[in-house]
Scaffold this active site. Sequence first.
Site, PDB file in Angstrom:
ATOM      1  N   PRO A  75     -30.586 -16.453 -28.339  1.00  0.00           N
ATOM      2  CG  PRO A  75     -31.588 -14.349 -28.483  1.00  0.00           C
ATOM      3  CD  PRO A  75     -31.656 -15.728 -29.044  1.00  0.00           C
ATOM      4  CG  ASP A  76     -26.609 -15.228 -23.273  1.00  0.00           C
ATOM      5  OD1 ASP A  76     -26.844 -14.128 -23.807  1.00  0.00           O
ATOM      6  OD2 ASP A  76     -25.477 -15.538 -22.870  1.00  0.00           O
ATOM      7  CG  PHE A  77     -32.004 -13.518 -19.837  1.00  0.00           C
ATOM      8  CD1 PHE A  77     -32.827 -13.492 -20.936  1.00  0.00           C
ATOM      9  CD2 PHE A  77     -32.560 -13.822 -18.598  1.00  0.00           C
ATOM     10  CE1 PHE A  77     -34.173 -13.774 -20.829  1.00  0.00           C
ATOM     11  CE2 PHE A  77     -33.910 -14.116 -18.474  1.00  0.00           C
ATOM     12  CZ  PHE A  77     -34.705 -14.090 -19.591  1.00  0.00           C
ATOM     13  NE  ARG A  78     -28.755 -11.610 -15.641  1.00  0.00           N
ATOM     14  CZ  ARG A  78     -29.705 -12.536 -15.544  1.00  0.00           C
ATOM     15  NH1 ARG A  78     -29.544 -13.697 -16.157  1.00  0.00           N
ATOM     16  NH2 ARG A  78     -30.793 -12.310 -14.840  1.00  0.00           N
ATOM     17  CG  ASN A 149     -31.630 -23.020 -21.115  1.00  0.00           C
ATOM     18  OD1 ASN A 149     -31.438 -22.005 -20.442  1.00  0.00           O
ATOM     19  ND2 ASN A 149     -30.676 -23.647 -21.753  1.00  0.00           N
ATOM     20  CG  ASP A 151     -33.947 -24.045 -25.111  1.00  0.00           C
ATOM     21  OD1 ASP A 151     -34.044 -25.156 -24.566  1.00  0.00           O
ATOM     22  OD2 ASP A 151     -32.880 -23.404 -25.147  1.00  0.00           O
ATOM     23  CG  HIS A 168     -36.286 -20.713 -14.569  1.00  0.00           C
ATOM     24  ND1 HIS A 168     -35.185 -19.962 -14.875  1.00  0.00           N
ATOM     25  CD2 HIS A 168     -36.194 -20.968 -13.230  1.00  0.00           C
ATOM     26  CE1 HIS A 168     -34.454 -19.771 -13.777  1.00  0.00           C
ATOM     27  NE2 HIS A 168     -35.045 -20.388 -12.771  1.00  0.00           N
TER      28      HIS A 168
END
Length: 440
Positions: A75-78, A149, A151, A168
Amino acid sequence: MPSRSLPTYHLIGKLKTPMGSGGAKKASHGPWGPGQSGAPTLSSVAKLLRDDHAYQARNVVVLAGAGISTASGIPDFRSPKTGLYANLKRYSLPYPEAIFDIDYFREKPQAFFTLSKELYPGNFKPTLTHCFFKLLEDKAKLLRVFTQNIDTLERLAGLPADRIVEAHGSFATSRCIRCKEEVSQRWIKEKVTAGQVAYCPQESCQRKTGGQGGLVKPDIVFFGEGLPDRFFACLDDLKKADLLIVVGTSLQVQPFASLVDAVHPSCPRILLNLERVGEIASYGSGGAGGLDRFFGGMRGAMNEKGFDFEGWTLPKDKGKEHIRDVFWEGKCDEGVEELARELGWTEDLHRLHRDICRKIDEENGSTELGKQQDESLARAQQEAEKTADEVTSQLEDKRHSDDLAHRLADLDVNDGKGETTEQATVEQVETLKRSGGPSL
Ligand code: CNA
């Protein structure tokens, strides 16, 4: 989960490029060429990548976000219903971002470790979009992928490490936030997959903290932490970019979002996203666009604050000019497929994706097979040890029995009722055993 403590204006100031100097190549009709009429489209962008086009983008820079991995199941954040922030209720956080806030983590690390279990690399495969980046690299068009990302799917897609900037950080390495000692991936993976908070296994750290050790955290950048040195070391790439592809990001997080404006003012930019984001707020007909044209030199400053998908409105209803930004609305995998189709790369893209997924399946399969083999070996060893114990115990029993038999024989326990000494001995031994054994 970048630093809030790093002021955005530092970055923008550092990257500001003067109008008309250096940066992307200039074509006589702008990047789109003489055949372009009206606003540029995805198809116009594809042309920039063609070898037979005058422009020939060879230093493509990609800015990527969580949207490129949603198709792989992360899932993304927003995103309104599916994003992590919409689904954080069970963690009872004071505010959604707290889960990636270093101060909150120090106080209540369990929420992060519970969530990490869902996000931890190993269960996910790169998407078509990740593979498109790899294809750009294979075709010698890619300068760098800056990804927000964590991941590691860009790596899994086969992009060499030097083409990636994990702005990040990532789950690839982890360390104690107290003593900074790195822990093994296997160790942290065990903790994360068990949903356990990880504390430093180093004895020296444990001694200094009265037993528990410092908290261990994957090297992903939390709010309140600085970005990796590599992010800053690669910033000059933006100046060299001759096409900027922004994909799957809400451009809400600074300083990453400001990279959109770090390219040369003539560098074409495309946003592939489910929604329009990162636009300059004050542009539009009759608005600040007009003022901007009037004050001339102010334009650069204004234009450094986001996408301009509409272009500047010319006075006296003369339409728009200087449209360098393209918004393509939709799922990024479909966007890159369309780009690939325009470029004649469809087969390459799908073959690459298939091969990468197959390789990952094989590796996971062999890991799974190895795990199964290990387990069956462990079971076989347990069985063998059990059997050995039984044999030893039987041998001891037999030795015991023989010993007893000898002693009983010595005592001449045969009462002369026709039983053999051996039969009598067996019965008596059994009786003795049932009664707890003799104390010989
Ligand atoms: P975000 O703020 O959640 O925005 C994601 C954007 O992508 C939104 O604008 C969506 O509309 C859009 N989007 C979602 N799915 C698609 C799709 N299939 N095609 C096109 N667009 C899509 O995420 P950002 O990356 O902008 O925010 C930065 C944060 C998110 C970074 O700090 C990351 O570490 C963090 N994050 C990373 C991951 C990951 O590693 N996969 C997952 C969740 C969050």
